[in-house]
Design an enzyme around this catalytic site. Structure first.
Site, PDB file in Angstrom:
ATOM      1  CG  ASP A  95      -0.183  -0.065   2.554  1.00  9.82           C
ATOM      2  OD1 ASP A  95      -0.757   0.368   3.575  1.00  9.82           O
ATOM      3  OD2 ASP A  95       0.993  -0.500   2.573  1.00  9.82           O
ATOM      4  CG  ASP A 134       4.074  -0.117   1.568  1.00  5.10           C
ATOM      5  OD1 ASP A 134       3.789   0.813   2.341  1.00  5.10           O
ATOM      6  OD2 ASP A 134       3.561  -1.242   1.643  1.00  5.10           O
ATOM      7  CG  ASN A 143       0.480   3.271   4.176  1.00  2.00           C
ATOM      8  OD1 ASN A 143       0.342   3.318   5.400  1.00  2.00           O
ATOM      9  ND2 ASN A 143       1.434   2.576   3.604  1.00  2.00           N
ATOM     10  CB  THR A 183       4.879  -4.259   2.757  1.00  3.14           C
ATOM     11  OG1 THR A 183       4.551  -3.741   1.453  1.00  3.14           O
ATOM     12  CG2 THR A 183       6.097  -5.153   2.666  1.00  3.14           C
ATOM     13  CG  PHE A 211      -2.159   1.006   9.636  1.00  2.03           C
ATOM     14  CD1 PHE A 211      -1.847   0.689   8.328  1.00  2.03           C
ATOM     15  CD2 PHE A 211      -3.237   1.859   9.880  1.00  2.03           C
ATOM     16  CE1 PHE A 211      -2.578   1.210   7.264  1.00  2.03           C
ATOM     17  CE2 PHE A 211      -3.977   2.388   8.825  1.00  2.03           C
ATOM     18  CZ  PHE A 211      -3.648   2.053   7.515  1.00  2.03           C
ATOM     19  CG  ASN A 212       0.250  -3.135   7.287  1.00  5.80           C
ATOM     20  OD1 ASN A 212      -0.253  -2.116   6.796  1.00  5.80           O
ATOM     21  ND2 ASN A 212       1.521  -3.460   7.116  1.00  5.80           N
ATOM     22  CG  HIS A 240       6.997   0.024  10.074  1.00 12.62           C
ATOM     23  ND1 HIS A 240       7.097  -0.312  11.417  1.00 12.62           N
ATOM     24  CD2 HIS A 240       6.604   1.326  10.043  1.00 12.62           C
ATOM     25  CE1 HIS A 240       6.769   0.740  12.154  1.00 12.62           C
ATOM     26  NE2 HIS A 240       6.468   1.747  11.352  1.00 12.62           N
ATOM     27  CG  ASP A 241       6.101  -1.722   4.608  1.00  9.85           C
ATOM     28  OD1 ASP A 241       5.507  -0.799   4.042  1.00  9.85           O
ATOM     29  OD2 ASP A 241       5.596  -2.365   5.564  1.00  9.85           O
TER      30      ASP A 241
HETATM   31  O1  RIB Z   1       2.334  -0.122  10.820  1.00 10.20           O
HETATM   32  C1  RIB Z   1       3.233   0.059   9.755  1.00 10.20           C
HETATM   33  C2  RIB Z   1       2.662  -0.460   8.480  1.00 10.20           C
HETATM   34  O2  RIB Z   1       1.473   0.253   8.152  1.00 10.20           O
HETATM   35  C3  RIB Z   1       3.602  -0.249   7.286  1.00 10.20           C
HETATM   36  O3  RIB Z   1       3.430  -1.284   6.355  1.00 10.20           O
HETATM   37  C4  RIB Z   1       3.129   1.040   6.696  1.00 10.20           C
HETATM   38  O4  RIB Z   1       3.426   1.149   5.300  1.00 10.20           O
HETATM   39  C5  RIB Z   1       1.643   0.925   6.906  1.00 10.20           C
HETATM   40  O5  RIB Z   1       1.131   0.125   5.845  1.00 10.20           O
HETATM   41 CA    CA Z   2       2.856  -0.728   4.053  1.00  9.26          CA
END
Ligand code: RIB
Ligand code: CA
Length: 317
Positions: free
Chosen positions: A13, A18, A42, A126, A167-168, A240-241
């Site tokens: 996203d 990403d 996102n 991701t 979040f994801n 993160h990704d």
């Molecule tokens: O919490 C972080 C994740 O949420 C990452 O993948 C960021 O790109 C969002 O998608």
């Molecule tokens: Ca992401």
């Protein structure tokens, strides 16, 4: 010595992290990127798909970009403009897409790649896990063609969108649950490792100093991504990704554990939590490789090394 390539689908996203994960993936000779699929997270599906097509143009990836689901399997969509801006990838100017969106949906594209591949395929997911969850529901017969689902999502110790949920996974808990209970190998890069994958301003100045078009773009993605993180008190960008990419190729710099993990679907305060049986209390067999730590400096050095590979890159802005 020839490097053995593995077929890969990038699902995400984009989203700044990403995008940087995809730069990393595109720089790796070990990866044969077969397709890009997009998922709302996102930002809205239309925005992340446009971003994905522009990233593909930046990286000269001659692969189709297939649009995924606009909404989670059973939830309302949540988006994150505070981190990624109105476009979902605010900051540097990017080239316009070089190819139209695929006529296939993300699920159809994933299924096509899996069906046509002689080897098992790695899916690097991701964003919210919606497309992968839908694939597992729609094509259970293709599970055996998946080498591993390398995810960025969840957190054993904490969440970041609620105290319990990252979040994801919060965006689509059902999709994550389907993954962990699919029998398909899953590698989980949750906040336990990704909040240690901190890139400091002096680190991305190393990338900017490489002075090639891709490195410059990556540095400027960091510039934007760090704005909201610094407002929250972070001293660097939690990247993160890219962990879901690099942990596949350089597992030696990560701390990877075998855990049984499931996803909470119904808790009033805990929906979307990834619950890991760290001490083996449930007696359930481990169902995932949980990445819980890393050598931060080596992580950053590999990122700089990846960006340096774009020396002399041509980009039409
Ligand atoms: O919490 C972080 C994740 O949420 C990452 O993948 C960021 O790109 C969002 O998608
Ligand atoms: Ca992401």
């Amino acid at each position: 010595m020839s490097i053995k390539k593995r077929p890969v689908i990038l699902d995400g996203d984009p989203g700044h992290d990403d995008a940087i994960a995809w730069v990393l993936a595109a720089s790796m000779p070990e990866f044969d990127i077969k397709a890009i699929t997009t998922v709302a997270g996102n930002q809205t599906l239309a925005k992340v798909t446009y971003n994905a097509r522009r990233i593909a143009a930046l990286l000269h990836l001659d692969v189709e970009v297939a649009k995924g689901r606009a909404v989670p399997l059973m939830s309302d969509l949540i988006i994150a403009p505070n981190f990624h801006g109105e476009s979902g990838l605010d900051g540097p100017k990017l080239p316009e897409p070089e190819h139209p969106e695929s006529s296939l949906s993300a699920i159809e594209m994933m299924a096509k790649v899996l069906q046509e591949s002689e080897e098992k395929v790695t899916i690097i997911a991701t964003g919210p896990q919606t497309n992968v969850g839908a694939l597992l529901l729609t094509h259970p017969e293709l599970k055996e063609k998946i080498e591993v689902i390398s995810t960025m999502g969840g957190g054993i110790r904490n969440g970041n969108w609620t105290p319990a949920a990252e979040f994801n996974i919060l965006v689509d808990p059902e999709a994550s649950y389907l993954e962990y209970h699919s029998g398909v190998p899953v590698q989980m890069c949750g906040l336990d490792v990704t909040e240690q994958a901190i890139v400091y301003p002096e680190d991305w100045e190393r990338i900017r100093a490489l002075n090639n078009p891709v490195a410059k773009t990556v540095a400027e993605w960091f510039d934007f991504f760090f704005i909201h993180l610094s407002e929250l008190g972070w001293k660097g960008a939690t990247l993160h990704d890219p962990c879901a990419v690099l942990s596949l190729i350089h597992p030696e710099i990560f701390d990877i554990r075998d855990y049984y993990v499931t996803t909470e679907l119904s808790g009033l305060y805990t929906r979307g939590e990834t619950v890991a049986d760290v001490y083996g209390i449930t007696g359930n067999k481990p169902n995932c490789k949980a990445v819980v730590g890393l050598d931060r400096q080596k992580f950053v050095d590999y990122l700089v090394e990846a960006c340096a590979k774009f020396e002399g890159w041509e980009v039409n802005l």
